[in-house]
Design an enzyme around this catalytic site. Structure first.
Site, PDB file in Angstrom:
ATOM      1  N   SER A   1      32.236  36.499  44.151  1.00 32.48           N
ATOM      2  CA  SER A   1      32.160  37.947  43.967  1.00 32.48           C
ATOM      3  C   SER A   1      32.794  38.291  42.626  1.00 32.48           C
ATOM      4  O   SER A   1      33.312  37.429  41.926  1.00 32.48           O
ATOM      5  CB  SER A   1      32.904  38.668  45.085  1.00 32.48           C
ATOM      6  OG  SER A   1      34.288  38.453  44.931  1.00 32.48           O
ATOM      7  N   LYS A   2      32.750  39.565  42.328  1.00 34.03           N
ATOM      8  CA  LYS A   2      33.314  40.084  41.078  1.00 34.03           C
ATOM      9  C   LYS A   2      34.771  39.608  40.881  1.00 34.03           C
ATOM     10  O   LYS A   2      35.226  39.420  39.755  1.00 34.03           O
ATOM     11  CB  LYS A   2      33.251  41.611  41.158  1.00 34.03           C
ATOM     12  CG  LYS A   2      33.544  42.330  39.880  1.00 34.03           C
ATOM     13  CD  LYS A   2      32.310  42.497  39.002  1.00 34.03           C
ATOM     14  CE  LYS A   2      32.761  42.895  37.608  1.00 34.03           C
ATOM     15  NZ  LYS A   2      32.000  42.396  36.528  1.00 34.03           N
ATOM     16  N   ARG A   3      35.436  39.414  41.987  1.00 35.61           N
ATOM     17  CA  ARG A   3      36.826  38.965  41.962  1.00 35.61           C
ATOM     18  C   ARG A   3      37.013  37.654  41.189  1.00 35.61           C
ATOM     19  O   ARG A   3      38.070  37.364  40.644  1.00 35.61           O
ATOM     20  CB  ARG A   3      37.261  38.748  43.417  1.00 35.61           C
ATOM     21  CG  ARG A   3      38.667  39.079  43.753  1.00 35.61           C
ATOM     22  CD  ARG A   3      38.831  39.296  45.257  1.00 35.61           C
ATOM     23  NE  ARG A   3      38.014  38.405  46.070  1.00 35.61           N
ATOM     24  CZ  ARG A   3      38.299  37.139  46.353  1.00 35.61           C
ATOM     25  NH1 ARG A   3      39.404  36.607  45.888  1.00 35.61           N
ATOM     26  NH2 ARG A   3      37.498  36.410  47.113  1.00 35.61           N
ATOM     27  N   GLY A  62      35.725  36.877  38.487  1.00 33.19           N
ATOM     28  CA  GLY A  62      35.450  37.065  37.061  1.00 33.19           C
ATOM     29  C   GLY A  62      34.050  37.573  36.872  1.00 33.19           C
ATOM     30  O   GLY A  62      33.459  38.141  37.783  1.00 33.19           O
TER      31      GLY A  62
END
Ligand code: GLU
Length: 522
Positions: free
Chosen positions: A251-253, A255
């Protein structure tokens, strides 16, 4: 004939998972001399995002995943936007109704909500209870005549299993009774993903459906649709889920995961395709570094792994460093210049050294800039790092790292060292350059000095002679303060190489400045 497709919904910018799907389909088409089709699945009007189609095309163009049929290209099986194919979906729906494989459902949202509530309370699976499926024909006609809106649902088998062969997973089986009677056509006349996707795959003669694992639970519904229409099934291949190094779903987490963000960050498309291909695919053996052309020769569905693929950004950085080193000096110059001119990376654009670097790309001769880039090419991992890495080659007065000054400009021999080097390089200024001495320093630096006769050997000799003359224990004692004087820092490319490029005028100017600093400290 292999015909494969990438079928994105324009709901945002393609991310790693989408691009991996596009890439595998592209490679499959090239490997087997087939066709790679791009189809835009824009039937969900509520999730449509402005500009998303352009970002999809741009991502594919950047990675050089050329499509054979689709938007901008056309083709025999168009249109390639689902929103332009509604009539076809309606036709198939009519046929499904006629065959008894689909039915009209008149349930209102309130009714459905009540039904779900009941299921929740009674701990039943929350799915449509098929109440409209068993309605009498006369009742259906009456409802329809009254103008009641309806959807069309797929009549799933109520018992047994639905099985299909997946090229990655092997035999996959689902219990039919647990799968919802999927809505195929909504009351506003728009198809759902399931109907449009299967109809298009059939009419566009898709031979292999290669997509991410998140779609595997939709496949039994698709299989039922194919069978209801007596259509031949394509080969299904579901690529594994992608996880971050921490084992959680990507996920966006973790990067940047949007493809075009990689471009903005300074990654090369060569590195991105190589890296993404390996998240879930391997050509066998230990081989990791492959160009797109090479992968076109090596790709096969058998190489797709069923186990989760890992997205590890440090590996991408390593690969990017590799592909940066592969660039010829001319390619490097062109690539860095283009990056600097086009990137929207705010962090880069507002970084302290970017302005100097940007101006240098305009003002300094291509040869000088190229040599500076080549000297940093070994160490740099992102195109965005060149600005700060190379700035000292272009600055009037390179910024000095205070800790480095503190340590090396306080050595008792440093003044003598600088004096020695000043004398040495004064002798190196060629006649051509001295005749230009009345020109401004900047003019001199940006014009004639590239032609300087100063060689790497000359510079090495200067340091060696200084070491001996000053009776220093080792050459590094002369190297460090000189590096700080000339570049402002304690690390960087080989000192002799960078000196030869800086040339005597700039060396002298910087040594004088360093000397003044030393004197001011005494
Ligand atoms: N439109 C779907 C997507 O956005 C396509 C899935 C499929 O390949 O069947 O990924």
């Amino acid at each position: 004939m292999v015909r494969v497709r990438y079928a994105p919904s324009p709901t945002g910018s393609p991310h790693v998972g989408n691009i991996r799907t596009a890439l595998y389909n592209y490679l499959m088409a090239r490997r087997y001399k087939g066709k790679f089709i791009l189809r835009i699945e824009d039937t969900d009007q509520t999730r449509k995002v402005e500009g998303a189609v352009e970002e999809i095309l741009e991502s594919l163009r950047w990675l050089k995943l050329d499509w054979d049929e689709g938007p901008e290209k056309g083709g025999e099986y168009g249109p390639y936007f689902q929103s332009q194919r509604l009539e076809l979906y309606h036709k198939v729906c009519q046929e499904l109704l006629r065959r008894g494989a689909a039915y009209k459902c008149f349930c209102t949202p309130e009714e459905l909500e009540k039904m779900r509530e009941y299921q929740r309370i009674n701990k039943l699976p929350t799915m449509y209870d098929r109440r409209c499926r068993w309605k009498k024909q006369s009742e259906i006609e009456k409802l329809e005549q009254s103008g009641m809106p309806y959807v069309i649902r797929l009549a799933m088998p109520t018992e047994g299993t639905i099985a299909f062969e997946d090229a990655v997973r092997g035999l996959v089986e689902y219990e039919a009774s647990l799968i919802d009677d999927q809505i195929l056509l909504k009351s506003d006349g728009w198809p759902t993903y399931h109907l449009a996707n299967v109809v298009d795959d059939h009419y566009q003669k898709i031979s292999h459906v290669i997509r991410g694992d998140e779609w595997i639970s939709s496949t039994p519904k698709h299989v039922v649709l194919y069978r209801a229409m007596d259509w031949e099934l394509p080969v299904f291949a579901h690529a594994p889920i992608i996880k971050g190094p921490d084992g959680a779903k990507l996920s966006k987490r973790h990067g940047d995961v949007a493809c075009l963000e990689f471009r903005e960050k300074g990654y090369l498309p060569q590195a991105v395709v190589n890296f993404i291909a390996l998240i879930g695919w391997s050509p066998g053996g230990e081989r990791e570094l492959m160009t797109l052309r090479e992968m076109e020769e090596l790709f096969s569905l058998e190489g797709i792994q069923p186990s989760p693929g890992i997205f590890d950004i440090t590996k991408l950085q390593w690969m990017n460093g590799h592909y940066i080193r592969q660039l010829s000096p001319q390619e490097l110059y062109r690539t860095v210049k283009e990056y600097d001119a086009t990137t929207k990376n705010q962090e880069y654009l507002s970084s302290p050294k970017r302005k100097i670097f940007h101006e240098a790309l305009e003002k300094f001769p291509e040869e000088y800039v190229t040599k500076a880039l080549v000297l940093e090419q070994e160490r740099v991992k992102l195109l965005s790092e060149f600005a700060s890495a190379c700035a000292f080659f272009f600055e009037e007065e390179p910024e000095l790292d205070p800790a480095a000054v503190e340590k090396w400009f306080s050595q008792e021999y440093v003044l003598k060292l600088f004096d020695f080097l000043i004398a040495y390089f004064e002798k190196k200024i060629t006649r051509e350059e001295t005749t230009q001495a009345d020109k401004t320093l900047t003019e001199l630096k940006t014009s004639s000095e590239v032609k300087t006769s100063l060689t790497v050997e000359d510079c090495e000799k200067a340091i060696t002679e200084a070491t001996e003359k000053l009776g220093l224990e080792k050459r590094s004692l002369a190297i460090h303060p000189t590096r700080v004087a000339l570049t402002g820092r304690t690390y960087g490319p080989g000192l002799f190489e960078l000196m030869a490029l800086l040339g005597p005028t700039r060396i002298l100017e910087r040594l004088h400045r360093a000397k003044e600093i030393v004197l001011s400290k005494q």
